[in-house]
Design an enzyme around this catalytic site. Structure first.
Site: not given
Ligand code: FNR
Length: 453
Positions: A159, A183, A326, A350
């Site tokens: 990330s 990002y 994404k 997300h």
């Molecule tokens: C994320 N997600 C996320 N996505 C991304 O593109 N960059 C990021 O830094 C983060 N950080 C992040 C932190 C936390 C604590 C969570 C729970 C999620 C989203 C992640 O990549 C993904 O899309 C989701 O976690 C999918 O949903 P579920 O299956 O975890 O509910």
């Protein structure tokens, strides 16, 4: 949230990093005894000796174990979603609408969980979705996750909001197939620097997250007044970046605008936290304006809400890495992604953390696949909690399945071992679901394996 397999040995096309084109076999897998049976046997035989799995296999118990292990702020950040959290609920409900119809007498003794994805043969269709601020779950954070990914042959998306700089992570886990999640900053120079660092660190693809040019409205975090980044957590990719640190130094040198906030105990604690996460000795950082300027600069440059489809031309011009978009949920955006020359996309909301009341990611998948019409791989995340969920997403047409919160809970409850066991359990259940549904390969998992398909 409201809350075998014989890993293929088939060689894939050469990898962009020159590493072997085939992922190492999933650890628990052997040719004669699939990942599912291997994991089951390991757990049951350990049980005979009185040893239990290090983290719960049952998902609700895993969440409870993680909650016990985490601070209330950390758990809220990981578990929380946007608004009334109806999108997170919808993500789960969408899976329940699809039922697998098992087939029998198909000789499924030997199974291949492998898929071709982003230029390489992968041992399984899983990847670790990008997760920021992993040190909220465990101090070993991104490094532990990457070591698990390497050991299991599952790709990991690092990330932009990581707790550990990408170079440190890829050095600690050189065998991991790493992607970099971007990002896109409002500073073009910073975005370019992050992309080039990702290339130099050996990342094999860029995942550009499009759904977070603003942070979603997250009541659990708002009620605690807690945003990790404001405490200097989850900004390690920035504070390790020369372009970012130049911006920070400029800000620190400028005369301070407005009155100084009154000192409070929590303010002082936050200052110590920020200072301990800024590169350099703590004693120097505590007396320096840099840690606070780093947080403020991050909050300023984190994202660029002015971006449009035409900006992707610039990104394409600065990197040869595959570009994966994404956060696509609409068929027209999927068509635009094809036209923009993206290499793949990810259907994701997300995990419900951005827009409350949004379409469930699984419900959005069929229309996106139809719009893409096979012109690029369509990956999927949001709401996957089990091997059977992964089977359903693949049956609907996903090319790969991203796992988010489950392994983060494993990391919180049991460190590196906990995260590994959660992923081994997912792969094992997926393998067993394949076998019991009558599928020998991932290609066998199509709509015909679902009721009404
Ligand atoms: C994320 N997600 C996320 N996505 C991304 O593109 N960059 C990021 O830094 C983060 N950080 C992040 C932190 C936390 C604590 C969570 C729970 C999620 C989203 C992640 O990549 C993904 O899309 C989701 O976690 C999918 O949903 P579920 O299956 O975890 O509910």
């Amino acid at each position: 949230m409201t809350e075998s397999s014989n890993a293929s040995t088939a060689g894939g096309p050469p990898s962009p990093t020159g590493r072997p084109a085939t992922e190492p076999a999933v650890e628990a897998a052997t040719a004669s005894n699939g990942a599912g049976r291997a994991r089951q046997s390991a757990v049951y035989l350990a049980g005979v000796m009185g040893r239990m799995p290090s983290v719960p296999v049952s998902y609700p118990r895993l969440v409870s174990a993680a909650k016990r292990a985490m601070s209330k702020e950390a758990f809220a950040y990981v578990a929380g979603s946007a608004g009334l959290e109806t999108t997170a609920t919808a993500n789960r409900r969408a899976f329940a609408k699809h039922r697998i119809v098992p087939r029998v007498l198909r000789d499924v003794a030997s199974r291949d969980l492998g898929v071709d994805l982003l230029g390489r043969r992968r041992a399984t269709p899983f990847y670790l979705a990008p997760i920021g601020v992993l040190d909220l779950a465990h101090p070993d954070a991104d490094t532990a996750a990457a070591k698990v990914a390497a050991r299991l042959g599952i790709p990991i998306a690092l990330s932009t909001q990581a707790s550990t700089p990408m170079e440190e992570v890829t050095r600690a886990a050189p065998a991991a197939s790493a992607w970099f999640q971007l990002y896109w900053s409002s500073s073009r120079e910073l975005t370019e620097s992050l992309v080039h660092r990702a290339e130099a660190a050996g990342c094999e693809a860029l995942l550009v997250t499009l759904d977070t040019h603003l942070l979603g409205w997250r009541p659990r975090d708002l009620d605690l007044g807690y945003l990790p980044f404001a405490h200097g957590r989850g900004i390690a990719q920035y504070t390790s970046d020369p372009v970012f640190m130049h911006l920070v130094e400029q800000r620190a040198a400028a005369p301070r605008q407005g009155a100084r906030p009154k000192a409070t105990m929590s303010g002082l604690r936050a200052l110590v936290e920020m200072s301990s996460r800024t590169p350099g000795p703590l004693t120097r950082n505590l007396r320096s304006p840099i840690p606070r300027a780093a947080v403020e600069t991050f909050l300023d440059v984190f994202a660029d809400p002015t971006l449009t489809w035409s900006d992707l031309t610039w990104l394409r011009s600065i990197t040869t890495l595959p570009i994966v978009l994404k956060g696509i949920l609409h068929a027209e955006d999927a068509r635009a992604a094809v036209e923009a020359g993206a290499d793949a996309l990810i259907v994701s909301n997300h995990g419900g953390r951005q827009v409350d009341g949004a379409v469930a990611a699984l419900d959005a998948l069929p229309a996106v696949l139809e719009a893409v019409a096979g012109r690029m791989p369509v990956l999927f995340d949001s709401g996957v909690r089990s091997g059977a969920d992964a089977f359903v997403a693949l049956a609907l047409g996903a090319a790969a399945v991203g796992i988010g919160r489950p392994w983060v809970y494993g990391l919180a409850a049991g460190g590196e071992t906990g995260a590994r066991e959660v992923l081994q359990n997912l792969v094992a259940e997926f393998d067993i679901t394949m076998a019991l549904a009558g599928a020998r390969t991932v290609a066998d998992i199509d709509r015909s394996t679902l009721a009404g398909g």
